[in-house]
Design a protein around this motif. Sequence first.
Motif, mmCIF file in Angstrom:
data_model
loop_
_atom_site.group_PDB
_atom_site.id
_atom_site.type_symbol
_atom_site.label_atom_id
_atom_site.label_comp_id
_atom_site.label_asym_id
_atom_site.label_seq_id
_atom_site.Cartn_x
_atom_site.Cartn_y
_atom_site.Cartn_z
ATOM 1 N N PRO A 321 11.597 -4.085 31.146
ATOM 2 C CA PRO A 321 11.949 -3.917 29.689
ATOM 3 C C PRO A 321 12.848 -3.533 30.118
ATOM 4 C CG PRO A 321 9.702 -3.756 30.217
ATOM 5 C CD PRO A 321 10.107 -4.080 31.086
ATOM 6 N N ASN A 322 14.430 -3.309 29.279
ATOM 7 C CA ASN A 322 15.002 -2.669 28.809
ATOM 8 C C ASN A 322 14.573 -2.151 26.805
ATOM 9 O OD1 ASN A 322 16.810 -0.099 29.167
ATOM 10 N ND2 ASN A 322 18.954 -1.947 29.276
ATOM 11 N N ILE A 323 13.964 -0.679 26.873
ATOM 12 C CA ILE A 323 13.320 0.277 25.651
ATOM 13 C C ILE A 323 14.299 0.963 25.073
ATOM 14 C CG2 ILE A 323 11.674 0.994 24.705
ATOM 15 C CD1 ILE A 323 9.797 0.326 26.847
ATOM 16 N N ALA A 324 15.027 0.371 23.955
ATOM 17 C CA ALA A 324 16.187 1.102 22.648
ATOM 18 C C ALA A 324 15.133 2.717 22.711
ATOM 19 C CB ALA A 324 16.342 0.357 21.935
ATOM 20 N N SER A 325 16.225 3.489 23.178
ATOM 21 C CA SER A 325 15.907 4.875 22.378
ATOM 22 C C SER A 325 15.574 5.120 21.089
ATOM 23 C CB SER A 325 16.703 5.859 23.243
ATOM 24 O OG SER A 325 17.855 5.341 23.259
ATOM 25 N N ASN A 326 15.866 5.562 20.139
ATOM 26 C CA ASN A 326 15.530 5.726 19.055
ATOM 27 C C ASN A 326 16.948 6.735 18.361
ATOM 28 O OD1 ASN A 326 14.001 6.543 16.490
ATOM 29 N ND2 ASN A 326 15.175 8.460 16.730
ATOM 30 N N SER A 327 17.567 7.617 19.471
ATOM 31 C CA SER A 327 18.641 7.634 18.940
ATOM 32 C C SER A 327 19.804 6.112 18.828
ATOM 33 C CB SER A 327 19.438 8.458 19.618
ATOM 34 O OG SER A 327 19.786 8.147 20.694
ATOM 35 N N GLU A 328 19.575 5.350 19.685
ATOM 36 C CA GLU A 328 19.936 3.760 20.023
ATOM 37 C C GLU A 328 19.673 2.623 18.457
ATOM 38 O OE1 GLU A 328 20.715 3.110 24.975
ATOM 39 O OE2 GLU A 328 19.067 2.802 23.930
ATOM 40 N N LEU A 329 18.864 3.018 18.596
ATOM 41 C CA LEU A 329 18.144 2.144 17.284
ATOM 42 C C LEU A 329 19.025 2.593 15.897
ATOM 43 C CD1 LEU A 329 14.355 1.734 17.705
ATOM 44 C CD2 LEU A 329 16.070 -0.033 18.501
ATOM 45 N N VAL A 330 18.960 4.146 15.560
ATOM 46 C CA VAL A 330 19.544 4.495 14.424
ATOM 47 C C VAL A 330 21.219 4.311 14.755
ATOM 48 C CG1 VAL A 330 20.165 6.460 13.412
ATOM 49 C CG2 VAL A 330 18.239 6.037 14.099
ATOM 50 N N SER A 331 21.418 4.312 15.637
ATOM 51 C CA SER A 331 23.209 3.852 15.795
ATOM 52 C C SER A 331 23.414 2.730 15.906
ATOM 53 C CB SER A 331 24.149 4.079 16.810
ATOM 54 O OG SER A 331 25.211 4.172 17.262
ATOM 55 N N LEU A 332 22.777 2.165 15.952
ATOM 56 C CA LEU A 332 22.544 0.500 16.310
ATOM 57 C C LEU A 332 22.835 0.245 14.611
ATOM 58 C CD1 LEU A 332 21.767 -1.369 19.412
ATOM 59 C CD2 LEU A 332 23.799 -0.738 18.331
ATOM 60 N N MET A 333 21.894 0.491 13.605
ATOM 61 C CA MET A 333 20.695 0.230 12.656
ATOM 62 C C MET A 333 22.157 0.140 11.149
ATOM 63 S SD MET A 333 19.242 -0.813 10.492
ATOM 64 C CE MET A 333 17.934 -1.728 11.552
ATOM 65 N N LYS A 334 22.618 1.510 12.273
ATOM 66 C CA LYS A 334 23.759 2.142 10.995
ATOM 67 C C LYS A 334 25.078 1.111 10.955
ATOM 68 C CE LYS A 334 23.191 7.160 10.499
ATOM 69 N NZ LYS A 334 23.551 8.646 11.537
ATOM 70 N N GLN A 335 25.379 0.493 12.106
ATOM 71 C CA GLN A 335 26.332 -0.899 11.885
ATOM 72 C C GLN A 335 26.042 -1.981 11.708
ATOM 73 O OE1 GLN A 335 27.374 -0.868 16.819
ATOM 74 N NE2 GLN A 335 28.971 -3.062 16.731
ATOM 75 N N ALA A 336 24.350 -1.887 12.186
ATOM 76 C CA ALA A 336 24.245 -3.457 11.405
ATOM 77 C C ALA A 336 24.246 -3.208 9.559
ATOM 78 C CB ALA A 336 22.693 -3.517 11.825
ATOM 79 N N VAL A 337 24.181 -2.447 8.957
ATOM 80 C CA VAL A 337 24.237 -2.138 8.169
ATOM 81 C C VAL A 337 25.695 -2.342 7.025
ATOM 82 C CG1 VAL A 337 24.572 -0.406 5.893
ATOM 83 C CG2 VAL A 337 22.496 -0.237 7.176
#
Length: 703
Positions: A321-337
């Motif tokens: 599996p390719n597990i996302a880092s916390n910084s990646e999740l935060v960045s993508l969440m801002k983009q998703a918003v």
Amino acid sequence: MNFEIIHKPTFTNQLLVIPKEFVVQILEKIEFLRNDPSPDGKQKKKLHGYKGDVYRLRSGDFRIIYIYGDRWVALLGVDERKDVYKGDKLVAEVEDIDISQFASLNDVLTLKEFPKQPSSQYSSRLTSKKETSELLPVKITKELLKNLLIPNDFFDILLKCTSLEDLANAKVPNELRDRLFDCIYSPNFDQVINQPSYNTNTTDLLRFKEGELVTFLLKLNPEQEKYVDWAINASGPTLLKGGPGTGKSTVALYRVRSLINNLKKQGISSPSILFTTYTNSLVAFSQQLLNNLLGKDSQYVQVKTADSIACDIIRDAIGNPNIASNSELVSLMKQAVNNTISSLEGNLLQKQAQTEILKRLSTNYLLEELNSVIESRELKSLEEYLETPRNGRSVRLNKTQRRAIWSLYKHFSKLLIENGIESWSQIRSKALEILRSTNNMAIYDAVIVDEAQDLEPNTIRMLIKLCAKPNRLFITADANQSIYSNSFRWSDIHSDLQFVGRTGILKTNHRTTQEINEAAYSYLTNGLIDDEKIESSYIHSGPQPTVRAVENVKDEANLIASFCKAAAKEYRLAIGSCAVLVPSEQVGKEIAGRLNHFGLEADFMAGKDLDLSKTSIKVITLKSAKGLEFPIVTIAGFLTTNYPIIPQNTPVEAIEEILARERRSMYVAMTRAMRALLVVIAARNTSQLLKGFNSKLWNLGEV
């Protein structure tokens, strides 16, 4: 009536220095206690001078010290001592360590000005002055060290020790230091009584005396022992609850042995058992204990974290599996918003309401909502999300706002796919789906889930799926120690998780003093998940935990150093018995550096690099401390950081939820302390997290 013989570590420590020919006689005498340990006025007599009923059995020139109760005898110590009478009473010879020369904890914590600490460049000169330290009553020799089975690697260090302070600060494992203390000084048997008890086999004792490495098995108390076999053949799973220090994990380990024996009786000659716990640091610890407990049967047990199991399932089925880092999740969440807001549907008012909630909630809160509510509970549609109780989530969301969150979830999931990464919640759900769709996955005959309160619902469903039968599932939990998860109802997770008639509660705290535990619980009150108050009983008592305010980081480090030194000496422990728990890695490194400047060896240890064998002060984060224990604990590091970090414009309800969760983190940290606890706060403290200390239970000084 036969009495069961158990022993304390001090007994085996003292046995090592007795010549073998006398040991054989002593072990023969001990066997007499199986028949009748009561005093007879001749060989067996009561010792006066102790708080409890302590007895001695005479064996030639040696005296076996013991206590007894309903069908058990506990061996406390054995040494060559004379009988001392005052009138017609046999009185104990107590040669306790004189610690009057050391600054007491109370003195350290009430000083108006902190004592000057020597810097590392000249601290060794000061501590080597024997006029300020009590000389050892017995010279440490090579012969003594050999008799005590001290490894040769530590001979040079210990042969240089001529004072109490030398021995207390020597860089050797605590177990070896205790052997020397027990044989150099006469133990205080009122304190020895509170040591852990071990099963006694006279053959093993003789092998141990002869230098063979023998592992004595921990003896459970009657309350713990009850739940080892309890409901093992029932129709459904078993839940064991209990607060910090009650021994839930220890019972879980013994449950493994019971399950193996039970499965073998059912004709399963090579049973497969899964023992899962939350953190990597607990995996190695649990594996070692199981090896000692089970011997060759340990081959039937796998010890893993639940997340490592999920990764193994995915790896075996489709690859790494390719597990996302916390910084990646935060960045993508801002983009998703942003993507969600630009594509909202509905009339103007609905769009405004949905836009407002997406902007008002912090990125971390939105991540938690998507992971801990939607993904971990496996919600597949907007309709399911609209109807799902959001237990543990303080921010109320109406249907319009939930529609916005669901739209955000779809956009966020799409971005994760496009970037080829997955969140941990998605990894857990994927592993569960693989199990559901594959019939040839390995199934365990039994599954033990330790500290289940921190596992997400999809994780627990995965573990249930791995277990061959529901009645072979054993779960331990304490909701009020939950750091990461939100509360949930067991029945919401799986229909098999019905614990009616199969829920046990441990009430006796074996780790923490009554004063520390009750003070910590009073602090927790605002962060409770499970408000069912369990009346506890305690083995240990001690001073009240302390809160002190300081002006700056220099004073903070000075106070920590003074506290650790005074507490270590007062409790006859090495400085490596101390831990400093901090809110972040950066703060931890800074505090460790300052303590080293003050002449105290300290190391910051990240969770993955945790090395409890080091002789230095352990500086670790609050969350990494889960599942661990230390005799002396300081909680500090709040002067240079805003903890917890709460973004501007965070809704009041979300702030309350964050603070409640972090109070649970602090509660877990507080209850890592076994004997002494200090909490250091800023003199001008404004954090709500660092308030709420009951003055009747905490030593607040002038705070």
